[in-house]
Design a protein around this motif. Structure first.
Motif, PDB file in Angstrom:
ATOM      1  N   ARG A  72     -13.380   5.924  -8.945  1.00  0.00           N
ATOM      2  CA  ARG A  72     -13.628   7.047  -9.862  1.00  0.00           C
ATOM      3  C   ARG A  72     -12.526   8.097  -9.736  1.00  0.00           C
ATOM      4  O   ARG A  72     -12.174   8.762 -10.702  1.00  0.00           O
ATOM      5  N   ALA A  73     -12.002   8.212  -8.521  1.00  0.00           N
ATOM      6  CA  ALA A  73     -10.938   9.205  -8.289  1.00  0.00           C
ATOM      7  C   ALA A  73      -9.586   8.690  -8.758  1.00  0.00           C
ATOM      8  O   ALA A  73      -8.580   9.402  -8.640  1.00  0.00           O
ATOM      9  N   GLY A  74      -9.517   7.442  -9.225  1.00  0.00           N
ATOM     10  CA  GLY A  74      -8.276   6.932  -9.816  1.00  0.00           C
ATOM     11  C   GLY A  74      -7.446   6.030  -8.917  1.00  0.00           C
ATOM     12  O   GLY A  74      -6.291   5.737  -9.242  1.00  0.00           O
ATOM     13  N   ALA A  75      -8.002   5.601  -7.768  1.00  0.00           N
ATOM     14  CA  ALA A  75      -7.233   4.698  -6.888  1.00  0.00           C
ATOM     15  C   ALA A  75      -6.891   3.411  -7.653  1.00  0.00           C
ATOM     16  O   ALA A  75      -7.745   2.827  -8.305  1.00  0.00           O
ATOM     17  N   LYS A  76      -5.612   2.979  -7.541  1.00  0.00           N
ATOM     18  CA  LYS A  76      -5.148   1.810  -8.298  1.00  0.00           C
ATOM     19  C   LYS A  76      -5.587   0.520  -7.603  1.00  0.00           C
ATOM     20  O   LYS A  76      -6.020  -0.429  -8.225  1.00  0.00           O
ATOM     21  N   LYS A  77      -5.424   0.508  -6.294  1.00  0.00           N
ATOM     22  CA  LYS A  77      -5.870  -0.649  -5.503  1.00  0.00           C
ATOM     23  C   LYS A  77      -6.599  -0.126  -4.273  1.00  0.00           C
ATOM     24  O   LYS A  77      -6.217   0.910  -3.715  1.00  0.00           O
ATOM     25  N   ARG A 122      -2.137   3.063  -4.280  1.00  0.00           N
ATOM     26  CA  ARG A 122      -2.669   1.837  -3.671  1.00  0.00           C
ATOM     27  C   ARG A 122      -3.087   2.202  -2.246  1.00  0.00           C
ATOM     28  O   ARG A 122      -2.253   2.640  -1.456  1.00  0.00           O
ATOM     29  N   VAL A 123      -4.364   2.039  -1.978  1.00  0.00           N
ATOM     30  CA  VAL A 123      -4.962   2.642  -0.781  1.00  0.00           C
ATOM     31  C   VAL A 123      -5.455   1.574   0.206  1.00  0.00           C
ATOM     32  O   VAL A 123      -6.100   0.614  -0.194  1.00  0.00           O
ATOM     33  N   ILE A 124      -5.134   1.781   1.486  1.00  0.00           N
ATOM     34  CA  ILE A 124      -5.810   1.003   2.543  1.00  0.00           C
ATOM     35  C   ILE A 124      -6.853   1.930   3.130  1.00  0.00           C
ATOM     36  O   ILE A 124      -6.530   3.068   3.500  1.00  0.00           O
ATOM     37  N   ILE A 125      -8.062   1.484   3.220  1.00  0.00           N
ATOM     38  CA  ILE A 125      -9.087   2.332   3.842  1.00  0.00           C
ATOM     39  C   ILE A 125      -9.643   1.624   5.075  1.00  0.00           C
ATOM     40  O   ILE A 125     -10.003   0.447   5.022  1.00  0.00           O
ATOM     41  N   THR A 126      -9.640   2.341   6.197  1.00  0.00           N
ATOM     42  CA  THR A 126     -10.123   1.735   7.442  1.00  0.00           C
ATOM     43  C   THR A 126     -11.617   2.032   7.624  1.00  0.00           C
ATOM     44  O   THR A 126     -12.072   3.152   7.391  1.00  0.00           O
ATOM     45  N   ALA A 165       0.830  -1.222   0.000  1.00  0.00           N
ATOM     46  CA  ALA A 165       0.000   0.000   0.000  1.00  0.00           C
ATOM     47  C   ALA A 165       0.859   1.263   0.000  1.00  0.00           C
ATOM     48  O   ALA A 165       1.993   1.253   0.486  1.00  0.00           O
ATOM     49  N   ASP A 166       0.314   2.344  -0.543  1.00  0.00           N
ATOM     50  CA  ASP A 166       1.005   3.646  -0.541  1.00  0.00           C
ATOM     51  C   ASP A 166       0.507   4.559   0.573  1.00  0.00           C
ATOM     52  O   ASP A 166       1.284   5.286   1.176  1.00  0.00           O
TER      53      ASP A 166
END
Ligand code: SF4
Length: 477
Positions: A362-367, A339-343, A273-274
């Motif tokens: 839609r905002a362009g998150a890759k993962k 690459r996003v982790i969302i809690t 993740a980034d």
């Protein structure tokens, strides 16, 4: 009472009510929606309408009864009951699993009894027992023996006596405190209401305990000996305010620990993740824990509309989609190509989470990886959280991989049950984990859960709330 209730409006947004006692009379104000703003100039009028030195209030979201405006208003608490010279008012937090069974008994003793929700059952049952024994402790004991479910109650008798009690499992929170000058005593679901009034917290009521109030303070009586504590684990992940305290710890500290646990439990995801994002606001504290334990940047790229105050989980189905869409905004350039982790605190139906993930894509998150602090919800709640059928729970017949596909995530990572328990500071035996383990602390809830699961797996289409159906009445026999 006003500020205390407003501080707890997150526990129920559909209606609110205040009741005071003065010279043998109850004075009541009830209305729909949130506790309203109060103009200073209107305070004298309010004090006239609600006179007295003792009062109770309630905010409600429905887990029993109907949801149209008329029914909501009828079901608004505090509720009252009277029989002969006796009368009673109470404010109730919880849900009664065997309400249908008890209703028959109450119907026999109160002609024309109109039941709008289970608080009416609790109030009338307590009054009935009070009429028999003329003793509050005996009457509360009888209620504790016959009610199956969660009930944290604050009440006032026809003599103006102020009391509170908690069910023998202590499923819902209820604490006691006093004003700095020692002249005023209060009960509250959460400590935050004491804080808002500058009150000092004295204690959390024990499961099965009755507390009465006099000029000298609190008098505590353990009504049920050796109760089995089963405090709702969902309070820690979602329901309670982060600035409330349970067992001496702020809820926000516990939620941060949830985040740290997730980093320990899913190291490979963290490596891939980034940035971390959170679904505000219950996802914010775990995000801080993830950030601290992983070193990943916590990007505050998911923002919430401050004045859209409804909580997604407790909205009605048809309100949920549009409200989430308007409530949470994504700062597109902050997630684009990342690459996003969302809690997130929990996944109940999955639809709220799905909307957030769609927005991120839609905002362009890759993962998009979901870190969920409350373990997978596999069964209904019978104790006052409105997730009452297997059919509405995405986790009841899908595993984490399947859920990820359905909601459009690259992975769904649930905190383990052991991790959750350890972070709360309680033991597994002190918590209710019914909806995540299928093991419920009370017999009627277990019976309903087992029977309804068997039917659900057999293709049976559930009606709205299991404990309000004819099947529930049959099971109760
Ligand atoms: S079943 Fe789940 S939501 Fe309901 S009281 Fe138990 S832990 Fe809380």
């Amino acid at each position: 009472m006003y500020w205390g209730l407003r501080a707890q409006n997150h526990r129920g947004h559909q209606s609110h009510g205040f009741l005071t006692y003065h010279s043998g009379q109850f004075h009541i104000h009830k209305d729909l929606d949130l506790v309203p703003k109060l103009k200073t100039s209107a305070i004298p009028e309010w004090l006239q309408r609600l006179p007295g030195y003792v009062g109770i209030g309630n905010v409600r979201y429905t887990t029993s009864g109907k949801c149209d405006d008329a029914a909501l208003l009828r079901g608004t608490q505090p509720v009252t009951a009277s029989k002969g010279d006796l009368k009673l008012a109470l404010s109730f937090n919880g849900n009664i699993a065997n309400a249908l069974q008890l209703r028959k008994e109450i119907d026999q003793h109160f002609s024309g009894f109109v039941c709008t929700c289970d608080s009416d059952i609790v109030c009338h049952k307590l009054l009935l027992e009070l009429a028999k024994s003329k003793d509050l402790a005996t009457a509360v004991n009888a209620c504790m023996q016959s009610l199956d479910g969660a009930f944290s109650v604050a009440g006032i008798t026809g003599n103006g006596d102020f009391f509170a009690f908690k069910d023998p499992h202590g499923i819902k929170p209820l604490c006691a405190g006093h004003s700095p000058d020692g002249a005023t005593f209060a009960f509250s679901s959460e400590t935050v209401s004491l804080d808002m009034n500058g009150f000092i917290r004295d204690f959390e009521l024990e499961p099965g305990e009755l507390v009465t109030v006099s000029e000298n303070g609190f008098e505590r009586t353990q009504i049920v000996k050796n109760p089995r504590e089963a405090f709702c684990a969902f309070e820690f992940a979602y329901f309670a305010r982060p600035d409330s305290r349970f067992n001496g710890k702020y809820v926000y500290e516990i939620r941060e620990d949830f985040g740290r646990n997730l980093v320990r439990e899913f190291p490979e995801i963290v490596k891939d993740a980034d940035v971390i994002l959170s679904v505000p606001e219950t996802g914010d504290d775990p995000a801080m824990g993830v950030h601290e334990a992983s070193g990943l940047r916590w990007e505050r790229a998911s923002r919430r509309h401050r004045y859209v105050t409804e909580r997604a989980f407790i909205l009605l189905n048809n309100e949920r989609f549009s409200t989430i869409d308007r409530k949470v905004n994504i700062l597109g350039s902050k997630v684009n190509g990342k690459r996003v982790i969302i809690t997130e605190d929990s996944i109940v139906r999955g639809d709220t989470t799905k909307i957030i993930i769609e927005k991120l894509r839609r905002a362009g998150a890759k993962k998009v990886y979901m870190f969920v602090t409350f373990p997978c919800i596999i069964g209904p709640c019978f104790y006052g959280i409105d997730m009452s059928t297997y059919g509405q729970l995405i986790g009841s017949n899908h595993n984490a991989e399947e859920i990820a596909k359905i909601i459009g995530a690259d992975a769904v990572c649930y905190q383990s049950i052991q991790g959750l328990v350890q972070a709360t500071g309680l033991t597994q035996e002190q918590l209710c984990l019914g909806c995540i383990t299928g093991k419920y602390p009370t017999p009627m809830a277990q019976k309903l859960a087992d029977e309804m699961r068997r039917k659900f797996l057999g293709g049976y289409k559930e009606k709205d709330r299991i404990y309000e159906t004819d099947e529930a009445a049959t099971q109760a026999k």
